[in-house]
Write a protein that holds these residues in place. Structure first.
Motif, PDB file in Angstrom:
ATOM      1  N   LEU A   1     -19.076   3.033   8.940  1.00 54.81           N
ATOM      2  CA  LEU A   1     -19.756   2.480  10.109  1.00 54.81           C
ATOM      3  C   LEU A   1     -20.930   3.365  10.493  1.00 54.81           C
ATOM      4  O   LEU A   1     -20.881   4.598  10.333  1.00 54.81           O
ATOM      5  N   GLU A   2     -21.991   2.754  10.998  1.00 59.07           N
ATOM      6  CA  GLU A   2     -23.179   3.518  11.374  1.00 59.07           C
ATOM      7  C   GLU A   2     -22.862   4.567  12.425  1.00 59.07           C
ATOM      8  O   GLU A   2     -23.427   5.665  12.427  1.00 59.07           O
ATOM      9  N   ALA A   3     -21.975   4.243  13.338  1.00 68.12           N
ATOM     10  CA  ALA A   3     -21.652   5.175  14.423  1.00 68.12           C
ATOM     11  C   ALA A   3     -20.594   6.199  14.021  1.00 68.12           C
ATOM     12  O   ALA A   3     -20.177   7.027  14.834  1.00 68.12           O
ATOM     13  N   GLY A   4     -20.159   6.146  12.773  1.00 64.27           N
ATOM     14  CA  GLY A   4     -19.108   7.046  12.305  1.00 64.27           C
ATOM     15  C   GLY A   4     -17.793   6.308  12.155  1.00 64.27           C
ATOM     16  O   GLY A   4     -17.548   5.291  12.800  1.00 64.27           O
ATOM     17  N   GLY A   5     -16.945   6.819  11.307  1.00 66.48           N
ATOM     18  CA  GLY A   5     -15.672   6.153  11.053  1.00 66.48           C
ATOM     19  C   GLY A   5     -15.790   5.126   9.949  1.00 66.48           C
ATOM     20  O   GLY A   5     -16.821   5.017   9.273  1.00 66.48           O
ATOM     21  N   VAL A   6     -14.738   4.348   9.789  1.00 62.74           N
ATOM     22  CA  VAL A   6     -14.689   3.368   8.700  1.00 62.74           C
ATOM     23  C   VAL A   6     -14.260   2.005   9.230  1.00 62.74           C
ATOM     24  O   VAL A   6     -13.732   1.880  10.336  1.00 62.74           O
ATOM     25  N   MET A   7     -14.492   0.990   8.402  1.00 63.67           N
ATOM     26  CA  MET A   7     -14.212  -0.376   8.810  1.00 63.67           C
ATOM     27  C   MET A   7     -12.706  -0.657   8.952  1.00 63.67           C
ATOM     28  O   MET A   7     -12.279  -1.333   9.890  1.00 63.67           O
ATOM     29  N   VAL A   8     -11.905  -0.131   8.000  1.00 64.41           N
ATOM     30  CA  VAL A   8     -10.479  -0.450   7.974  1.00 64.41           C
ATOM     31  C   VAL A   8      -9.682   0.851   7.933  1.00 64.41           C
ATOM     32  O   VAL A   8      -9.943   1.714   7.093  1.00 64.41           O
ATOM     33  N   SER A   9      -8.713   0.994   8.821  1.00 62.39           N
ATOM     34  CA  SER A   9      -7.920   2.218   8.832  1.00 62.39           C
ATOM     35  C   SER A   9      -7.030   2.292   7.598  1.00 62.39           C
ATOM     36  O   SER A   9      -6.668   1.274   7.000  1.00 62.39           O
ATOM     37  N   ASP A  10      -6.681   3.514   7.238  1.00 63.77           N
ATOM     38  CA  ASP A  10      -5.764   3.716   6.116  1.00 63.77           C
ATOM     39  C   ASP A  10      -4.335   3.373   6.532  1.00 63.77           C
ATOM     40  O   ASP A  10      -3.560   2.837   5.749  1.00 63.77           O
ATOM     41  N   LYS A  11      -3.994   3.643   7.777  1.00 62.98           N
ATOM     42  CA  LYS A  11      -2.625   3.407   8.258  1.00 62.98           C
ATOM     43  C   LYS A  11      -2.410   1.929   8.561  1.00 62.98           C
ATOM     44  O   LYS A  11      -3.222   1.294   9.223  1.00 62.98           O
ATOM     45  N   VAL A  12      -1.311   1.403   8.067  1.00 59.91           N
ATOM     46  CA  VAL A  12      -0.954   0.001   8.284  1.00 59.91           C
ATOM     47  C   VAL A  12       0.469  -0.052   8.814  1.00 59.91           C
ATOM     48  O   VAL A  12       1.376   0.582   8.257  1.00 59.91           O
ATOM     49  N   LYS A  13       0.685  -0.804   9.881  1.00 59.48           N
ATOM     50  CA  LYS A  13       2.030  -1.009  10.407  1.00 59.48           C
ATOM     51  C   LYS A  13       2.588  -2.306   9.837  1.00 59.48           C
ATOM     52  O   LYS A  13       1.942  -3.349   9.893  1.00 59.48           O
ATOM     53  N   LEU A  14       3.783  -2.237   9.266  1.00 55.99           N
ATOM     54  CA  LEU A  14       4.462  -3.409   8.730  1.00 55.99           C
ATOM     55  C   LEU A  14       5.596  -3.799   9.663  1.00 55.99           C
ATOM     56  O   LEU A  14       6.322  -2.937  10.165  1.00 55.99           O
ATOM     57  N   THR A  15       5.765  -5.082   9.883  1.00 54.68           N
ATOM     58  CA  THR A  15       6.834  -5.576  10.750  1.00 54.68           C
ATOM     59  C   THR A  15       7.641  -6.638  10.021  1.00 54.68           C
ATOM     60  O   THR A  15       7.106  -7.408   9.215  1.00 54.68           O
ATOM     61  N   PHE A  16       8.923  -6.683  10.348  1.00 59.13           N
ATOM     62  CA  PHE A  16       9.839  -7.593   9.675  1.00 59.13           C
ATOM     63  C   PHE A  16      10.731  -8.281  10.702  1.00 59.13           C
ATOM     64  O   PHE A  16      11.368  -7.620  11.521  1.00 59.13           O
ATOM     65  N   ASP A  17      10.763  -9.597  10.672  1.00 59.76           N
ATOM     66  CA  ASP A  17      11.725 -10.388  11.431  1.00 59.76           C
ATOM     67  C   ASP A  17      12.451 -11.256  10.402  1.00 59.76           C
ATOM     68  O   ASP A  17      11.864 -12.198   9.856  1.00 59.76           O
ATOM     69  N   ILE A  18      13.685 -10.922  10.147  1.00 59.26           N
ATOM     70  CA  ILE A  18      14.409 -11.529   9.038  1.00 59.26           C
ATOM     71  C   ILE A  18      15.611 -12.330   9.542  1.00 59.26           C
ATOM     72  O   ILE A  18      16.429 -11.830  10.308  1.00 59.26           O
ATOM     73  N   SER A  19      15.671 -13.571   9.095  1.00 54.97           N
ATOM     74  CA  SER A  19      16.852 -14.405   9.286  1.00 54.97           C
ATOM     75  C   SER A  19      17.383 -14.748   7.901  1.00 54.97           C
ATOM     76  O   SER A  19      16.638 -15.236   7.051  1.00 54.97           O
ATOM     77  N   ALA A  20      18.671 -14.464   7.681  1.00 57.00           N
ATOM     78  CA  ALA A  20      19.255 -14.679   6.358  1.00 57.00           C
ATOM     79  C   ALA A  20      20.520 -15.504   6.477  1.00 57.00           C
ATOM     80  O   ALA A  20      21.290 -15.370   7.437  1.00 57.00           O
ATOM     81  N   VAL A  21      20.746 -16.344   5.477  1.00 52.81           N
ATOM     82  CA  VAL A  21      21.874 -17.273   5.464  1.00 52.81           C
ATOM     83  C   VAL A  21      22.916 -16.780   4.468  1.00 52.81           C
ATOM     84  O   VAL A  21      22.603 -16.457   3.324  1.00 52.81           O
ATOM     85  N   LYS A  22      24.166 -16.764   4.915  1.00 46.38           N
ATOM     86  CA  LYS A  22      25.243 -16.264   4.076  1.00 46.38           C
ATOM     87  C   LYS A  22      25.621 -17.295   3.014  1.00 46.38           C
ATOM     88  O   LYS A  22      25.744 -18.486   3.296  1.00 46.38           O
ATOM     89  N   ALA A  23      25.814 -16.801   1.803  1.00 41.29           N
ATOM     90  CA  ALA A  23      26.221 -17.681   0.716  1.00 41.29           C
ATOM     91  C   ALA A  23      27.665 -18.111   0.902  1.00 41.29           C
ATOM     92  O   ALA A  23      28.504 -17.356   1.397  1.00 41.29           O
ATOM     93  N   ALA A  24      27.949 -19.340   0.499  1.00 40.68           N
ATOM     94  CA  ALA A  24      29.318 -19.831   0.582  1.00 40.68           C
ATOM     95  C   ALA A  24      30.203 -19.042  -0.377  1.00 40.68           C
ATOM     96  O   ALA A  24      29.769 -18.676  -1.476  1.00 40.68           O
ATOM     97  N   PRO A  25      31.432 -18.739   0.012  1.00 42.55           N
ATOM     98  CA  PRO A  25      32.323 -17.989  -0.883  1.00 42.55           C
ATOM     99  C   PRO A  25      32.609 -18.771  -2.157  1.00 42.55           C
ATOM    100  O   PRO A  25      32.660 -20.017  -2.150  1.00 42.55           O
ATOM    101  N   GLN A  26      32.762 -18.047  -3.246  1.00 41.49           N
ATOM    102  CA  GLN A  26      33.047 -18.684  -4.530  1.00 41.49           C
ATOM    103  C   GLN A  26      34.460 -19.264  -4.524  1.00 41.49           C
ATOM    104  O   GLN A  26      35.397 -18.673  -3.998  1.00 41.49           O
TER     105      GLN A  26
END
Length: 206
Positions: free
Chosen positions: A180-205
């Motif tokens: 960037l002209e004023a200093g710094g960069v366009m995209v930060s190196d640090k990235v936050k990842l988020t997870f919201d997981i819903s999982a379905v249980k398999a039927a017993p064999q």
């Protein structure tokens, strides 16, 4: 009395008491399939040093193997289609799919394969594994919280987790940036990842 002539103690060593098993947690034991329609994998990254850009990967699949009697034996696998990246801006998404970032045509999937799991206390867990992006594989730990479990209106047993972690994208070779002209960069190196997981249980064999 010399050291070697001392009488040896005959008192047996204390044996640790077995860990109490929570029946509700034990009941969750089984194999699960992540439900992509009710799950999300998102990210947040600093843009131009002043704002956050949020996005998600809309196509993903995975499995969980939960062991409620011994959470350390639980496992997880997740595969994410890199071309499904969505930040709400077509040009930016096209750039992310291209060679400067994910190179989705050559590397259509990024994957996570767990190698260890631990219960941190209460409903909090940490799962550690290998995250592969493009041709780079590095270890990653994700802190998760068990959101709950229930039987849905279709009679399917579900379990939910939410969690987050942070990575440096440069560790996986995603190094593109612009000064960037004023200093710094366009995209930060640090990235936050988020997870919201819903999982379905398999039927017993049968």
């Amino acid at each position: 009395m010399g050291l070697f002539s001392r009488k040896q103690s005959t008192t047996p060593a204390a044996v640790p008491a077995p860990r109490a098993v929570d029946p509700a947690l034990a009941a969750l034991t089984g194999d699960y399939t992540i439900d992509p329609a009710h799950s999300s994998i998102g990210f947040t990254v600093r843009h131009a040093m002043v704002t956050n850009v949020k996005g998600a990967f809309t196509e993903h699949e995975g499995t969980l193997r939960l062991d409620g009697t011994d959470p350390s034996r639980s496992t997880a696998t997740i595969d994410v289609r890199t071309a499904s990246v969505d930040t709400g801006m077509k040009d930016r998404d096209a750039h992310l799919r291209g060679g400067d970032f994910f190179d989705a045509e050559a590397f259509p999937l990024m994957s996570f394969r767990s190698t260890a799991a631990e219960q941190l206390g209460g409903d909090r867990y940490r799962i550690t594994g290998d995250l592969t992006i493009k041709d780079v594989t590095r270890p990653l730990s994700i802190d998760l919280e068990l959101g709950g479990s229930a039987t849905d209106v279709y009679g399917m047993e579900r379990v939910g987790f939410e969690g987050a972690t942070e990575i440096l994208r440069s560790d996986w070779g995603l190094t593109w940036n612009a000064a960037l002209e004023a200093g710094g960069v366009m995209v930060s190196d640090k990235v936050k990842l988020t997870f919201d997981i819903s999982a379905v249980k398999a039927a017993p064999q049968a």
